[in-house]
Scaffold this motif. Structure first.
Motif, PDB file in Angstrom:
ATOM      1  N   PRO A 168       0.826  -1.209   0.000  1.00 33.64           N
ATOM      2  CA  PRO A 168       0.000   0.000   0.000  1.00 33.64           C
ATOM      3  C   PRO A 168       0.861   1.260   0.000  1.00 33.64           C
ATOM      4  N   ASN A 197       0.803  -2.701   6.162  1.00 38.46           N
ATOM      5  CA  ASN A 197       0.339  -3.562   5.074  1.00 38.46           C
ATOM      6  C   ASN A 197      -1.034  -4.082   5.452  1.00 38.46           C
ATOM      7  N   ASP A 198      -1.701  -4.697   4.488  1.00 36.15           N
ATOM      8  CA  ASP A 198      -2.930  -5.431   4.760  1.00 36.15           C
ATOM      9  C   ASP A 198      -2.703  -6.303   5.996  1.00 36.15           C
ATOM     10  N   SER A 199      -3.571  -6.204   6.986  1.00 37.12           N
ATOM     11  CA  SER A 199      -3.352  -6.928   8.245  1.00 37.12           C
ATOM     12  C   SER A 199      -3.222  -8.428   8.034  1.00 37.12           C
ATOM     13  N   ASP A 207      -7.007  -2.315   1.582  1.00 38.81           N
ATOM     14  CA  ASP A 207      -5.940  -2.478   2.569  1.00 38.81           C
ATOM     15  C   ASP A 207      -4.619  -2.857   1.918  1.00 38.81           C
ATOM     16  N   ALA A 208      -4.647  -3.276   0.652  1.00 40.81           N
ATOM     17  CA  ALA A 208      -3.417  -3.555  -0.085  1.00 40.81           C
ATOM     18  C   ALA A 208      -3.007  -2.389  -0.977  1.00 40.81           C
ATOM     19  N   ALA A 264      -4.852   0.389   5.259  1.00 36.09           N
ATOM     20  CA  ALA A 264      -4.041  -0.657   5.889  1.00 36.09           C
ATOM     21  C   ALA A 264      -3.917  -0.407   7.388  1.00 36.09           C
ATOM     22  N   SER A 315      -7.087  -1.358   8.996  1.00 36.30           N
ATOM     23  CA  SER A 315      -7.252  -2.810   9.041  1.00 36.30           C
ATOM     24  C   SER A 315      -6.465  -3.409  10.198  1.00 36.30           C
TER      25      SER A 315
END
Length: 212
Positions: free
Chosen positions: A8, A57-59, A139-140, A146, A149
């Motif tokens: 992200p 980052n995306d969790s 989230d990405a 992000a 998340s």
């Protein structure tokens, strides 16, 4: 060679700022698909001074330890954040989509500083007059989403571990409420706990898992 997953960025935030919006919030949720436990929604304004070296980052792409470390950083260094917890009972009283969208609106409404633009993970925009946009797999793509998340995921998982101690028969610390085989077997053996969503089936319909 396999293509490396993209990380992200603040590109979407920068685009909004170029259009005159100063306080851009990212919004995401955790706990939409489980059969038990709360839904958690978070909104975050990272702010212009955000340190880009923090590996947001995306969790789902982070380890629990990484999420916990970043959780503390986001709460300390982000310009603002708001976390909303929706109980299983409240989800049953409406439905998971309505509960999610209402919680997203509430997170934006309760955020300080007041955002003037929202980046919403998914493809459904919450019932708010605040301008913004939906971002599929946000989230990405967005650092603000992000960050949201991560906050939502950490709070959700912490709560499920608390419930695991309160209701040990269902093993919530292992599956976090998601419809695993172990979880379905526990429901067959013990019935529903006080935190189960009674409107969800043990083998969920696709719309329970992919509403946003």
């Amino acid at each position: 060679m396999p293509k490396l997953a993209s990380k992200p960025t603040l590109e979407l935030e920068a685009q909004a700022q170029q259009r005159g919006f100063l306080q851009v919030a990212g919004v995401d949720e955790a706990g939409r698909g489980p059969l038990a436990g709360p839904l958690v929604v978070s909104a975050v304004v990272l702010g212009s001074q955000w340190d880009l070296t923090h590996p947001l980052n995306d969790s789902k792409q982070l380890t629990p330890e990484e999420r916990e470390r970043l959780f503390s950083i986001i709460r300390k260094e982000a310009q603002g954040h708001k976390i909303i917890v929706v109980s299983a009972q409240a989800i049953d009283e409406s439905n998971i989509l309505a509960a999610t969208l209402q919680a997203m609106a509430a997170s934006l409404d309760g955020l300080t500083p007041r955002p003037d633009y929202a980046l919403i993970d998914g493809n459904r925009y919450p019932p708010t007059e605040l301008p913004g946009e939906t971002v599929v797999k946000g989230d990405a793509r967005s650092l603000s989403i992000a960050a949201a998340s991560i906050l939502a995921k950490v709070v959700h998982d912490r709560l499920m571990r608390v419930y695991a101690r309160r209701y040990p028969q269902w093993g919530f610390d292992r599956h976090l409420g998601y419809p695993t085989r172990e979880h379905r077997q526990a429901i067959q053996a013990h019935g529903l706990s006080p935190i189960h969503r009674k409107t969800f089936r043990s083998r969920p319909r696709p719309e329970q898992l992919s509403l946003l």
